[in-house]
Each structure stands twice: as structure tokens, then as C-alpha cells.
Design a protein around this motif. Structure first.
Motif, PDB file in Angstrom:
ATOM      1  N   LEU A   1       0.813  -1.222   0.000  1.00  0.00           N
ATOM      2  CA  LEU A   1       0.000   0.000   0.000  1.00  0.00           C
ATOM      3  C   LEU A   1       0.846   1.272   0.000  1.00  0.00           C
ATOM      4  O   LEU A   1       0.429   2.308  -0.525  1.00  0.00           O
ATOM      5  CB  LEU A   1      -0.954  -0.009   1.197  1.00  0.00           C
ATOM      6  CG  LEU A   1      -2.031  -1.109   1.146  1.00  0.00           C
ATOM      7  CD1 LEU A   1      -2.947  -1.012   2.361  1.00  0.00           C
ATOM      8  CD2 LEU A   1      -2.850  -1.007  -0.136  1.00  0.00           C
ATOM      9  N   HIS A   2       2.026   1.210   0.636  1.00  0.00           N
ATOM     10  CA  HIS A   2       2.917   2.390   0.624  1.00  0.00           C
ATOM     11  C   HIS A   2       3.371   2.707  -0.805  1.00  0.00           C
ATOM     12  O   HIS A   2       3.367   3.866  -1.233  1.00  0.00           O
ATOM     13  CB  HIS A   2       4.138   2.136   1.530  1.00  0.00           C
ATOM     14  CG  HIS A   2       3.783   2.019   2.973  1.00  0.00           C
ATOM     15  ND1 HIS A   2       3.364   3.086   3.733  1.00  0.00           N
ATOM     16  CD2 HIS A   2       3.797   0.938   3.805  1.00  0.00           C
ATOM     17  CE1 HIS A   2       3.128   2.684   4.972  1.00  0.00           C
ATOM     18  NE2 HIS A   2       3.380   1.365   5.050  1.00  0.00           N
ATOM     19  N   VAL A   3       3.736   1.637  -1.534  1.00  0.00           N
ATOM     20  CA  VAL A   3       4.145   1.820  -2.936  1.00  0.00           C
ATOM     21  C   VAL A   3       2.941   2.302  -3.761  1.00  0.00           C
ATOM     22  O   VAL A   3       3.067   3.194  -4.608  1.00  0.00           O
ATOM     23  CB  VAL A   3       4.715   0.515  -3.514  1.00  0.00           C
ATOM     24  CG1 VAL A   3       4.984   0.665  -5.010  1.00  0.00           C
ATOM     25  CG2 VAL A   3       5.997   0.129  -2.787  1.00  0.00           C
ATOM     26  N   THR A   4       1.782   1.699  -3.497  1.00  0.00           N
ATOM     27  CA  THR A   4       0.573   2.080  -4.241  1.00  0.00           C
ATOM     28  C   THR A   4       0.259   3.561  -4.050  1.00  0.00           C
ATOM     29  O   THR A   4       0.001   4.301  -5.015  1.00  0.00           O
ATOM     30  CB  THR A   4      -0.616   1.228  -3.780  1.00  0.00           C
ATOM     31  OG1 THR A   4      -0.332  -0.152  -4.021  1.00  0.00           O
ATOM     32  CG2 THR A   4      -1.885   1.633  -4.507  1.00  0.00           C
ATOM     33  N   ILE A   5       0.254   4.015  -2.785  1.00  0.00           N
ATOM     34  CA  ILE A   5      -0.048   5.424  -2.502  1.00  0.00           C
ATOM     35  C   ILE A   5       0.989   6.342  -3.128  1.00  0.00           C
ATOM     36  O   ILE A   5       0.657   7.394  -3.699  1.00  0.00           O
ATOM     37  CB  ILE A   5      -0.134   5.657  -0.978  1.00  0.00           C
ATOM     38  CG1 ILE A   5      -1.346   4.896  -0.408  1.00  0.00           C
ATOM     39  CG2 ILE A   5      -0.226   7.144  -0.658  1.00  0.00           C
ATOM     40  CD1 ILE A   5      -1.395   4.881   1.117  1.00  0.00           C
ATOM     41  N   ALA A   6       2.285   5.954  -3.058  1.00  0.00           N
ATOM     42  CA  ALA A   6       3.356   6.777  -3.629  1.00  0.00           C
ATOM     43  C   ALA A   6       3.182   6.916  -5.138  1.00  0.00           C
ATOM     44  O   ALA A   6       3.361   8.007  -5.708  1.00  0.00           O
ATOM     45  CB  ALA A   6       4.716   6.163  -3.297  1.00  0.00           C
ATOM     46  N   LYS A   7       2.841   5.811  -5.822  1.00  0.00           N
ATOM     47  CA  LYS A   7       2.656   5.870  -7.275  1.00  0.00           C
ATOM     48  C   LYS A   7       1.447   6.731  -7.645  1.00  0.00           C
ATOM     49  O   LYS A   7       1.484   7.510  -8.588  1.00  0.00           O
ATOM     50  CB  LYS A   7       2.495   4.466  -7.845  1.00  0.00           C
ATOM     51  CG  LYS A   7       3.805   3.685  -7.893  1.00  0.00           C
ATOM     52  CD  LYS A   7       3.662   2.394  -8.689  1.00  0.00           C
ATOM     53  CE  LYS A   7       5.014   1.691  -8.810  1.00  0.00           C
ATOM     54  NZ  LYS A   7       4.932   0.480  -9.654  1.00  0.00           N
ATOM     55  N   VAL A   8       0.354   6.564  -6.874  1.00  0.00           N
ATOM     56  CA  VAL A   8      -0.827   7.383  -7.143  1.00  0.00           C
ATOM     57  C   VAL A   8      -0.512   8.867  -6.922  1.00  0.00           C
ATOM     58  O   VAL A   8      -0.917   9.728  -7.717  1.00  0.00           O
ATOM     59  CB  VAL A   8      -2.007   6.926  -6.258  1.00  0.00           C
ATOM     60  CG1 VAL A   8      -3.155   7.934  -6.333  1.00  0.00           C
ATOM     61  CG2 VAL A   8      -2.486   5.547  -6.673  1.00  0.00           C
ATOM     62  N   ASP A   9       0.217   9.184  -5.839  1.00  0.00           N
ATOM     63  CA  ASP A   9       0.603  10.586  -5.584  1.00  0.00           C
ATOM     64  C   ASP A   9       1.445  11.140  -6.724  1.00  0.00           C
ATOM     65  O   ASP A   9       1.287  12.298  -7.121  1.00  0.00           O
ATOM     66  CB  ASP A   9       1.387  10.680  -4.270  1.00  0.00           C
ATOM     67  CG  ASP A   9       0.480  10.606  -3.049  1.00  0.00           C
ATOM     68  OD1 ASP A   9      -0.740  10.820  -3.222  1.00  0.00           O
ATOM     69  OD2 ASP A   9       0.987  10.343  -1.953  1.00  0.00           O
TER      70      ASP A   9
END
Length: 542
Positions: A109-117
Motif C-alpha cells: 500500500l505504501h508503494v501504491t499510494i506513492a505511485k498514485v501521488d
């Protein structure tokens, strides 16, 4: 606000992503049906789509391709979600179809949120660029509208000055023409003195009209410097003779001093040099109540065949305070309303002098002491012209006005006084004159009589000079189609010249008409016509 769509056939994955991405700047939409997802993209203006690759009914690749093929949704940033077992060709396939990135299961989820940001930042930047582009388009639209308005304003101004020029110069042409007729009559000394004052006042008024029109021409960039052989001493003497009566009427002494080493002939724009010096002298006279005005011309420097001349105009007038010297060349600038009203000034003269000086590549300086006087100094380089005196004498002898022989001329002008003045002038040269009061009248006369030359006003009722010339050239007999035509007007605009060339006008002369210019124009056209060489447009109006 960023609109995000989550598409996954597993509801648990959808719930997990919704929870991880929930925040104030994101609006979330989700579905487990890939078929429903395509409609949601259109209905909710989706910015980012997180799409699972392996789904029943429709694969993530198929949904991605459908999104990119639709113009309404092709700009959506698509991130594909897949498992670790995905092969390199499959990854390349997704990127080739338009995906911007991949998320691999199990999701971090950390990677997911970073990519979305990261994608959100790109979207915001893209929006900012789009807004800037829209602003730029709007600015361009406003600029085009402003340019259009400026062009309309320029044309309106040009038409205004043209009409004003026509209205003012037409009666002035008549006045100066009548003066010219009286000057050839037998008058006593007192009558000659009165006539001289009348002539000077008329020319002064004409100068004011020219000042106003020159400002318009200079602003439009239509004033060009044309250098010709100029007898400097004669020019300066003529200027002083012209302005001396005004000085004497105020009890002032006007003196003109030309150093003996001044070249006899220089290459100069006589008209513009004349304008500069007359404006400086008349300005000095206006602001001087007692004392004198002095024009001094001297050599500042000589280099090869060029000479740097200094023209100095000094007065014993009211003077100008130092803090106001920088304002005197500003158009319409009033240094002191009481003083200006007392002495009379349009605020145009010095502005024209400054503009013409810059145009000629010269320098203009001013020095002044309040209560003692002012000195304007104009300097400019001129090419020295070496004159063959013997040839010059021959030219003077051959330039004497001689009567014409067997010349029939048609004069077309709607102003009765102007027709009278010009007819008298032409009769003195032994020219037979027929008159027409408008263009149609002139055309009808040409149909029944052969003329050697036609003088035609441009602005006439019923049919103007342009249309009349067109009809003469196109509808007259072969014998009359080639009649030399000289057009004249109190105001000749560039469109008049262009239209004149197109219809076959041979030459232009601007009112007030100088007898010498008119004689030279008629003589030249008649000679060229007889030689069959009348093929060049001649302009005596500038």
C-alpha cells in the motif's frame, strides 16, 4: 479534486484500495464489472484508473484499449494491477496499449499510494499547463481584438486627417492661387505690402495644417528622407525672407548668418530641413517679446566628402527653466498655461522638429536661461556635392518658363474658385482650358474632344477622379484612352496612390499647387507622351 476509478473483480481488493486512497483531494469510484467501468469513465470524468489485468468478461488489456480508443476517455492515466507471475511480453503489451505504470500483487500500500501521488502531481501539472494554454488563447484573442481596434482607430485617424486636410487645403489653395494672380498684376507699394502680409499669413496657416498632418505621417512611419542637391545659402535666405515679416511685426530683428566656408551645394532633404528650421525660428519668434532672433550656420567637422553642419537658432525670449527642458519636445506639453496662452502655441512645432531630427540621424540640443533667452542647435552630417558652375548656368537658363503651343487641357474640379485660379495660371502659359465641375462632366467632354492633358481632382461629387480615370481608360475611343492624366487633391492617401496606379493616373500633385511644380509636371508629361515614354508614375504630392 482527482477522480479515481478502481476496477477489480475481487471485492476485497476494491475495499482495500478504497481505504488506502481515501482523503479529501480524491473522489473514489469503484466497480467489480469491467463492462460497467467504461461507462463510469465517461460519466464521472475519471482522471486515474486502477485496473486489474485478470478479470472475467473483459480483461484489463481489453478495457485499457477501449478507454484509449474513446476520445472522451483517452486522457485517463491507467495503472494496471497484476500478479508477480506476469511475463515481460505481457508488461510490454500493457505499456504499449497506453498504461502508465504497474502495481504488482500482493499490493504494497505504501508503494501504491506513492505511485498514485506521483500520477496526481503529473495530472495537476497537466491541468496547470492546460489552464495556461487556455489563458494564452484568451490573451491571443484579446490581443487580436486590440490589434483590430488599433487598426480601426488608425484608419479612422487617417481618414479624419485626410478629410481635415481636404477641407483646409482646398480653400488655402484658392487663397494662395489668387495671391499668385495678384502678384502678377500692377500694384502700388502699399498694395504689394498688404499682399505680402496676406501671402505670409496664408503660408503660415498652411504650415500649421502641414504640422498636424506631419505628426500623423511620422507616427505612421510614412515620412521618408529623400536627399537631393540643395543650395544651402539660397534655402536659408528663403527661410529668413519667409519668417522675417512675422519677426518685424513684433519689433524683433531676425538675422541669418552663413559662414563663408559652407559648401555651395549639399545632398539634403530640402523639405525636412526647411521644416526643422522654420519651426525653430517661428517658435523663437513666438516666445520673444523684444530683442532678436539669430540663425547661424557653421561647419563643426569635415571628413572626406562629408561635412557636419551646425544650425543654431537663438532668441532673447522668456527662456525655459532647467527642470522643464526635458518636456519641451513632448507633443501638446504645456509648460505654463498662462505663458502658452499669452504667446500662442499648438505644442506641435518642437515635437515635429525632434521627430524629424531623429529621422534624419541628426542631434538636437537646447540651452536656456530664464529671462535671457534660448538656443536650439541642430547638427547633422551632409554629403558635399561639387557643382559644375557652367552646367548649372545652362540649367538655369533652360528652366525659364516658356509658353506652351497648341495645348488643349481639361480641368476637372468641383470647386469653382480653384477652377478659376488654376485656369488663370494655365492661361498665362498659353494653354487652352476647358472646365468640368465633376467626373461625369469630364468623361462626357473627353468623348467629344481630344485633349493633350487632363488635370483632375481626386475628390469630386457625382464621380470621383479614380472612377473617371478608369472610365476614360476603358470606355473612351482609342484616341483618348492614352491622354496623360494628372490627379491633384488637398489630401492624397496611400490608397489613392495605389488606386491611381491601377487605373492609369500618370502623376499626382498635392494642393496647394505650386505653379512651378504644375508647369514642370505638364511639360514633362507632354514631352514623354510625344516620345512614347510615358510609362512611369510620378508623385509630386509628398
Amino acid at each position: 479534486m482527482i477522480n479515481i476509478l478502481i476496477v477489480d473483480d475481487n471485492p476485497n481488493n476494491v475495499i482495500m484500495l478504497e481505504s488506502a486512497l481515501e482523503r479529501d483531494d480524491i473522489r473514489e469510484y469503484s466497480t467489480t464489472s469491467p463492462k460497467e467501468a467504461l461507462q463510469m469513465c465517461t460519466d464521472h470524468s475519471i482522471d486515474i484508473a486502477l485496473i486489474d489485468v485478470n478479470m472475467p468478461e473483459l480483461s484489463g488489456y481489453d478495457l485499457l484499449q477501449a478507454i484509449k480508443q474513446d476520445p472522451l476517455t483517452s486522457g485517463i492515466m491507467v495503472v494496471l494491477i497484476t500478479g508477480y507471475s506476469m511475463s515481460t511480453p505481457d508488461v510490454v503489451k500493457g505499456l504499449s496499449l497506453g498504461a502508465v505504470d504497474y502495481l504488482f500483487k500482493p499490493l504494497d500500500l505504501h508503494v501504491t499510494i506513492a505511485k498514485v501521488d506521483s500520477i496526481i502531481k503529473l495530472i495537476l501539472q497537466r491541468r496547470e499547463i492546460s489552464n495556461k494554454n487556455q489563458q494564452l488563447v484568451e490573451y491571443q484573442k484579446q490581443l487580436l481584438e486590440a490589434v483590430s481596434m488599433a487598426e480601426q482607430s488608425r484608419l479612422a485617424k487617417e481618414n479624419f486627417f485626410a478629410n481635415m486636410s481636404h477641407e483646409l487645403r482646398t480653400p488655402l489653395n484658392a487663397i494662395l492661387g489668387l495671391i499668385n494672380i495678384f502678384e502678377t498684376s500692377k500694384l502700388d507699394n502699399e498694395q504689394m505690402k498688404i499682399l505680402s502680409m496676406l501671402s505670409y499669413s496664408s503660408k503660415l496657416l498652411l504650415g500649421l495644417v502641414n504640422d498636424i498632418l506631419d505628426i500623423s505621417k511620422i507616427d505612421a512611419g510614412k515620412v521618408k528622407i529623400t536627399k537631393t542637391e540643395t543650395d544651402l545659402t539660397k534655402l536659408l535666405n528663403d527661410i529668413c525672407d519667409l519668417t522675417r515679416p512675422l519677426a518685424e511685426s513684433k519689433g524683433l530683428v531676425l538675422t541669418c548668418s552663413v559662414n563663408s566656408d559652407i559648401p555651395e551645394v549639399i545632398m539634403a532633404d530640402t523639405l525636412r530641413l526647411n521644416q526643422i528650421l522654420i519651426n525653430l525660428i517661428t517658435n523663437a519668434i513666438k516666445f520673444t517679446s523684444r530683442g532678436s532672433i539669430k540663425l547661424v550656420v557653421s561647419i563643426s567637422e569635415i571628413q572626406d566628402s562629408q561635412v557636419l553642419l551646425s544650425f543654431s537658432v537663438s532668441d532673447t525670449g522668456i527662456g525655459i527653466p532647467n527642470e522643464l527642458l526635458g518636456q519641451i519636445f513632448d507633443r501638446y506639453e504645456k509648460l505654463d498655461n498662462t505663458i502658452e496662452d499669452s504667446f500662442g502655441s499648438t505644442g506641435l512645432g518642437l515635437s515635429i522638429v525632434k521627430k524629424l531630427t531623429d529621422l534624419k540621424g541628426g542631434k538636437l540640443n537646447v540651452e536656456s536661461i530664464v529671462g535671457e533667452g534660448t538656443t536650439f542647435t541642430f547638427t547633422n552630417w551632409y554629403k558635399i556635392r561639387h557643382v559644375n558652375k557652367a552646367a548649372d548656368e545652362i540649367t538655369k537658363e533652360t528652366s525659364t518658363v516658356q509658353p506652351f503651343r497648341n495645348i488643349a487641357l481639361l480641368l476637372a474640379d468641383d470647386d469653382q474658385i480653384n477652377r478659376f485660379v488654376i485656369s488663370q495660371m494655365l492661361s498665362n502659359w498659353n494653354i487652352q482650358v476647358d472646365e468640368a465641375e465633376n467626373g461625369l462632366d469630364a468623361f462626357n467632354k473627353v468623348k467629344f474632344k481630344k485633349y493633350d492633358i487632363i488635370l483632375m481632382d481626386i475628390h469630386m461629387p457625382v464621380m470621383n477622379g479614380i472612377e473617371t480615370t478608369r472610365m476614360i481608360r476603358n470606355e473612351s475611343s482609342e484616341l483618348n484612352k492614352s491622354i496623360p492624366i494628372v490627379a491633384f487633391s488637398a489630401s492624397i492617401m496611400e490608397k489613392d496612390r495605389e488606386e491611381g496606379r491601377a487605373v492609369g493616373i500618370d502623376a499626382y500633385i498635392q494642393k496647394p499647387i505650386e505653379p512651378a511644380d504644375l508647369y514642370a509636371q505638364i511639360s514633362s508629361l507632354l514631352v514623354l507622351d510625344r516620345l512614347g515614354e510615358r510609362n512611369k508614375f510620378v508623385d509630386k504630392s509628398s
